[in-house]
Scaffold this motif. Structure first.
Motif, PDB file in Angstrom:
ATOM      1  N   ASN A   3       0.815  -1.216   0.000  1.00  0.00           N
ATOM      2  CA  ASN A   3       0.000   0.000   0.000  1.00  0.00           C
ATOM      3  C   ASN A   3       0.848   1.265   0.000  1.00  0.00           C
ATOM      4  O   ASN A   3       0.310   2.371  -0.039  1.00  0.00           O
ATOM      5  N   GLU A   4       2.171   1.094   0.091  1.00  0.00           N
ATOM      6  CA  GLU A   4       3.059   2.244   0.056  1.00  0.00           C
ATOM      7  C   GLU A   4       2.944   2.925  -1.301  1.00  0.00           C
ATOM      8  O   GLU A   4       2.751   2.282  -2.333  1.00  0.00           O
ATOM      9  N   LYS A   5       3.055   4.248  -1.296  1.00  0.00           N
ATOM     10  CA  LYS A   5       2.979   4.994  -2.547  1.00  0.00           C
ATOM     11  C   LYS A   5       4.063   4.541  -3.517  1.00  0.00           C
ATOM     12  O   LYS A   5       5.199   4.269  -3.125  1.00  0.00           O
ATOM     13  N   ARG A   6       3.706   4.487  -4.785  1.00  0.00           N
ATOM     14  CA  ARG A   6       4.692   4.143  -5.804  1.00  0.00           C
ATOM     15  C   ARG A   6       5.682   5.296  -5.973  1.00  0.00           C
ATOM     16  O   ARG A   6       5.385   6.456  -5.698  1.00  0.00           O
ATOM     17  N   VAL A   7       6.855   4.929  -6.480  1.00  0.00           N
ATOM     18  CA  VAL A   7       7.869   5.922  -6.816  1.00  0.00           C
ATOM     19  C   VAL A   7       8.176   5.784  -8.301  1.00  0.00           C
ATOM     20  O   VAL A   7       8.529   4.693  -8.780  1.00  0.00           O
ATOM     21  N   ALA A   8       8.034   6.875  -9.035  1.00  0.00           N
ATOM     22  CA  ALA A   8       8.273   6.881 -10.472  1.00  0.00           C
ATOM     23  C   ALA A   8       9.426   7.808 -10.808  1.00  0.00           C
ATOM     24  O   ALA A   8       9.454   8.965 -10.377  1.00  0.00           O
ATOM     25  N   GLY A  29      -1.118  10.483  -7.256  1.00  0.00           N
ATOM     26  CA  GLY A  29      -0.688  10.084  -5.919  1.00  0.00           C
ATOM     27  C   GLY A  29       0.664   9.415  -5.823  1.00  0.00           C
ATOM     28  O   GLY A  29       1.091   9.022  -4.728  1.00  0.00           O
ATOM     29  N   ASP A  30       1.371   9.281  -6.936  1.00  0.00           N
ATOM     30  CA  ASP A  30       2.706   8.695  -6.902  1.00  0.00           C
ATOM     31  C   ASP A  30       3.740   9.747  -6.511  1.00  0.00           C
ATOM     32  O   ASP A  30       3.553  10.945  -6.750  1.00  0.00           O
ATOM     33  N   GLN A  75      20.091   7.271  -5.842  1.00  0.00           N
ATOM     34  CA  GLN A  75      19.601   8.425  -5.086  1.00  0.00           C
ATOM     35  C   GLN A  75      18.089   8.352  -4.882  1.00  0.00           C
ATOM     36  O   GLN A  75      17.565   8.753  -3.831  1.00  0.00           O
ATOM     37  N   THR A  76      17.394   7.821  -5.877  1.00  0.00           N
ATOM     38  CA  THR A  76      15.947   7.653  -5.749  1.00  0.00           C
ATOM     39  C   THR A  76      15.613   6.734  -4.582  1.00  0.00           C
ATOM     40  O   THR A  76      14.740   7.036  -3.755  1.00  0.00           O
ATOM     41  N   MET A  86      10.185   3.150 -13.970  1.00  0.00           N
ATOM     42  CA  MET A  86      11.288   3.859 -14.611  1.00  0.00           C
ATOM     43  C   MET A  86      10.833   4.219 -16.017  1.00  0.00           C
ATOM     44  O   MET A  86      10.601   3.336 -16.847  1.00  0.00           O
ATOM     45  N   PHE A  87      10.656   5.503 -16.254  1.00  0.00           N
ATOM     46  CA  PHE A  87      10.245   5.968 -17.580  1.00  0.00           C
ATOM     47  C   PHE A  87      11.452   6.582 -18.268  1.00  0.00           C
ATOM     48  O   PHE A  87      11.846   7.715 -17.985  1.00  0.00           O
ATOM     49  N   ASN A  88      12.039   5.823 -19.174  1.00  0.00           N
ATOM     50  CA  ASN A  88      13.204   6.273 -19.933  1.00  0.00           C
ATOM     51  C   ASN A  88      12.715   7.082 -21.130  1.00  0.00           C
ATOM     52  O   ASN A  88      12.464   6.542 -22.210  1.00  0.00           O
TER      53      ASN A  88
END
Length: 250
Positions: A3-8, A29-30, A75-76, A86-88
């Motif tokens: 349920n933790e927020k995603r990290v993008a 909400g990410d 660092q992320t 990961m959006f390249n």
């Protein structure tokens, strides 16, 4: 997924598709890492996110350098504890007729558009595997990975490579529950298109899409967000067209 927020992580987040994608992920909400070589533009994107109540941070990156991309991922995770998307996306155009091709420009396009995506796939997938995260890696391809167009020799080479790298990586990473998907925009109204406007090619391209207008970056960003969701788990190793019919109408 917990349920933790995603990290993008979104490269090329200072402008265009990258900025709009950053805004949409944050709005949903990410937590977003806006990554770009352009510090001023990247921080402006972060400010826009925060103004709208979202959570984001800027990390400067040179996607043409693997150590820089690896540091971005590290660092992320140091900041947010995870990496889910990961959006390249970072890319450049530098349109030049093939007979007048400048080798420095050619190698610059390859380094950013092709190597930058490869580095992002490798660095992100390593970290996702290490953390046991069911993640998704999304790469900006293009209709010009399939179709030819004048003045785009190096660009075509890179986008064709992005398509095949996405398929190959998806095949290998599926066993770790990591998806890899390419999104292929058509003619998008971003800074890259300016070079084609200067060559008088952009209007001709726009006439070949639905509505006869350049695609807006937000439309592509929405597609990227949809692909990132768990509900899209069956989409893997695919090229998702976000081109308003350009490839069909051409």
């Amino acid at each position: 997924m917990s349920n933790e927020k995603r990290v993008a992580v979104i490269t090329g987040g200072a402008s265009g598709i990258g900025r709009e994608t950053s805004l949409i992920f944050a709005k949903k909400g990410d937590r977003v890492i806006v990554a770009d070589y352009n510090e001023a533009g990247g921080k402006e994107t972060v400010a826009l996110i925060e103004k709208n109540g979202g959570e984001a941070a800027f990390i400067q990156v040179d996607v043409s350098n693997y150590e820089s991309v690896e540091a971005l991922v590290e660092q992320t995770v140091l900041q947010y504890g995870r990496i889910d998307v990961m959006f390249n996306n970072a890319g450049i155009g530098l349109p030049t007729p093939v007979a007048a091709l400048d080798w420095d420009a050619y190698h610059r396009v390859i380094d950013v558009n092709q190597h930058g995506v490869a580095y992002g796939i490798i660095a992100a997938s390593k970290k996702m595997r290490e953390l046991g995260i069911k993640g998704v890696i999304i790469n900006t391809a293009s209709v010009f990975g399939f179709l030819a167009s004048a003045g785009s020799f190096a660009y075509h080479a890179t986008k064709g490579a992005v398509i095949m790298m996405s398929k190959s990586a998806a095949l290998e990473l599926a066993q770790y529950d990591i998806r890899v998907v390419a999104v292929a925009p058509g003619v998008v109204d971003t800074p890259i298109i300016q070079g084609y406007k200067d060559l008088g090619m952009a209007d001709e391209m726009a006439h070949k899409v639905m509505g006869g207008k350049l695609t807006q970056p937000e439309a592509v960003a929405k597609t990227v967000y949809l692909v990132s969701l768990e509900e899209a788990e069956a989409i893997n190793g695919s090229v998702v067209m976000a081109d308003q019919g350009y490839a069909s109408f051409k």
